[in-house]
Design an enzyme around this catalytic site. Structure first.
Site, PDB file in Angstrom:
ATOM      1  N   PHE A 135       0.821  -1.221   0.000  1.00  0.00           N
ATOM      2  CA  PHE A 135       0.000   0.000   0.000  1.00  0.00           C
ATOM      3  C   PHE A 135       0.852   1.268   0.000  1.00  0.00           C
ATOM      4  O   PHE A 135       0.382   2.339  -0.362  1.00  0.00           O
ATOM      5  CB  PHE A 135      -0.966  -0.003   1.190  1.00  0.00           C
ATOM      6  CG  PHE A 135      -0.415   0.612   2.436  1.00  0.00           C
ATOM      7  CD1 PHE A 135       0.398  -0.114   3.295  1.00  0.00           C
ATOM      8  CD2 PHE A 135      -0.695   1.926   2.757  1.00  0.00           C
ATOM      9  CE1 PHE A 135       0.920   0.455   4.441  1.00  0.00           C
ATOM     10  CE2 PHE A 135      -0.184   2.514   3.903  1.00  0.00           C
ATOM     11  CZ  PHE A 135       0.631   1.775   4.745  1.00  0.00           C
ATOM     12  N   LYS A 136       2.112   1.155   0.389  1.00  0.00           N
ATOM     13  CA  LYS A 136       2.965   2.347   0.453  1.00  0.00           C
ATOM     14  C   LYS A 136       3.099   3.033  -0.909  1.00  0.00           C
ATOM     15  O   LYS A 136       3.324   4.232  -0.980  1.00  0.00           O
ATOM     16  CB  LYS A 136       4.333   1.989   1.025  1.00  0.00           C
ATOM     17  CG  LYS A 136       4.224   1.597   2.496  1.00  0.00           C
ATOM     18  CD  LYS A 136       5.555   1.281   3.135  1.00  0.00           C
ATOM     19  CE  LYS A 136       5.412   1.065   4.633  1.00  0.00           C
ATOM     20  NZ  LYS A 136       4.656  -0.189   4.978  1.00  0.00           N
TER      21      LYS A 136
END
Ligand code: PLP
Length: 467
Positions: free
Chosen positions: A111-112
């Site tokens: 998700f980063k």
């Protein structure tokens, strides 16, 4: 928009200086001075927008005065164009009123990417305007390094050096970093542990002359711009599932508290969020805090969900500041206590206010594996260990109150193939855009655990553009 520090003593800054500063000069974290709030009609008007356009609507107030709408729209369009799913952050249904949002369709499968793809471009844009360059130096135990490299590769005003402990990251993780051959990217394998890598980075930042010479910078998770970009997918999920007319809760696998804090920000901005559910692994400092009101660190234990193997959640300071009604002096005092004694007691009123929104559950490795197995059996879905903790926490929250629940899936199962195979018996395949990862050429340099050697290396690399 102006930004102030959670400790109240650093200068008030505009967005572009907050972006480049990261940490405030008084040791605090930056927050907007006021929260933009969308009316129900404005939220309704966001229905049906593509992800990149929604991102512009949600983030526009935060960058006002620094970026115009056209610039922001171009950066958002470029940031999400390369994602592997046309919806960017697709939702899947797991059960009655239960959903998962997949936040792993970016270039490095975690998700980063959703924040860092934009932050890399924001850095480049702001630096070019100011006629400056920076050298980003960071240490990684796996996930963050590859996301930062993908975000900064080929940016004109940025050089990036990422350290990892030699032989101590998984082969997928190493290759995601070392197969990026861009001229402005260097990978250094350090003969040592992850802690050694972090100490080396600290040594560079603590050498003020070196820091100034090469304009050292970081893109770590306390940077406000990362939180800001994460608010967008809460709105995306909310709007797809009926906001502003339907309230909902989110379950988030949590380490540094950056992701779930973005959910709290979305709530402040008018998204009808009922509860935010924190999932932790055996490193359960947050779960213990929400149970008892005392934040106390403990030793870090390695788990199947390494990106949550953390005993200090830096972004929690932002929630603390808001729960203490913006009293920077009180935050400073509590953080001082925490630094000195490894523990702090939250004032009763602040803790009670937090508990009205937050609840938390912990899952050890055994419980994580059985959550992965149970999900596979009941829905056919294969998830990674981090996502499994989010989903399992969501189920616990859901059993207390039957309302719309969205769990955030933070990594692709192929990023953690060993754990997935252990739980389900099947080894997940890499998605098409990474299918040839094991055939791609690698480039990295190996250095001893020695700050002087590292300084020479960084100077020789990044200094070439400053001659
Ligand atoms: C970084 C990370 C987390 C933790 O997110 P925080 O914002 O630090 O709470 C969870 N899952 C994965 C896969 C991550 O990479």
């Amino acid at each position: 928009m102006k930004y102030q520090s959670t400790r109240g003593k650093a200068p008030v800054l505009d967005f572009d200086d907050v972006l480049l500063a990261g940490l405030a000069r008084d040791g605090g974290l930056y927050l907007p001075q006021s929260w933009p709030e969308f009316s129900a009609a404005e939220i309704r008007a966001m229905r049906g927008l593509p992800y990149a356009e929604l991102a512009v609507r949600v983030m526009r107030p935060f960058v006002a005065g620094c970026l115009n709408d056209g610039e922001l729209a171009r950066l958002c369009a470029e940031s999400y164009a390369g994602f592997a799913h046309p919806a960017v952050a697709p939702l899947r249904q797991l059960g009655h009123n239960q959903w998962v949002m997949e936040l792993f369709h970016g270039p490095t499968l975690a998700f980063k990417d959703y924040a860092l793809q934009l932050v890399g471009r924001l850095f480049d844009h702001v630096l070019k305007k100011k006629g400056r360059r920076v050298t980003i130096v960071g240490a990684t135990s796996g996930d963050t390094g590859s996301a930062a490299i993908e975000a900064c590769r080929d940016r004109a005003a940025v050089d990036i050096v990422i350290l990892h402990p030699r032989g101590r990251v998984s082969e997928v993780q190493r290759r995601q970093m070392t197969t990026v051959l861009s001229a402005n990217v260097r990978n250094v394998a350090v003969d040592g542990t992850f802690d050694d890598c972090q100490d080396l980075v600290k040594a560079l930042f603590n050498d003020q002359a070196f820091r100034d010479e090469l304009n050292l910078s970081a893109v770590n998770s306390i940077n406000w711009a990362r939180v800001m970009a994460q608010i967008v997918y809460y709105f995306a999920a909310g709007i797809a599932l009926g906001a502003p007319d339907v309230p909902m809760s989110f379950a988030v696998p949590t380490g540094n508290f950056g992701n779930v804090f973005a959910g709290y920000a979305a709530k402040l901005m008018g998204l009808p969020i009922d509860r935010l559910i924190v999932g932790s692994n055996t490193n359960d400092i947050l779960t213990r805090f929400f149970e008892g009101g005392i934040m106390r660190t403990d030793g870090v234990v390695p788990t199947l969900s390494p990106s949550m193997d953390i005993q200090v959640s830096s972004n929690f300071e932002r929630l603390m500041y808001l729960a203490l009604d913006g009293d920077g002096g009180a935050v400073d005092k509590l953080m001082g206590e925490f630094r000195a004694h490894g523990a702090m007691v939250m004032p009763q009123g602040a803790w009670t206010a937090m508990r009205q929104v937050f609840e938390a559950y912990r899952f050890d490795d055994e419980a994580t594996l059985s959550a992965m197995r149970a999900l596979k059996r009941s829905t056919g879905e294969t998830v990674d260990p981090h996502s499994a903790i989010g989903i399992a926490a969501g189920l616990k929250g859901h059993s207390r109150k039957d309302a719309t629940m969205v769990a955030l899936a933070t990594a692709h199962p192929a990023k953690f193939p060993d754990a997935v195979e252990k739980a389900t018996g099947t080894r997940p395949a890499l998605p098409p855009h990474l299918a040839d990862l094991f055939q791609r050429p690698e480039r990295m340099d190996t250095l001893a655990n020695d700050a002087t050697a590292l300084k020479g290396y960084v100077r020789a690399f990044a200094g070439r553009n400053r001659a």
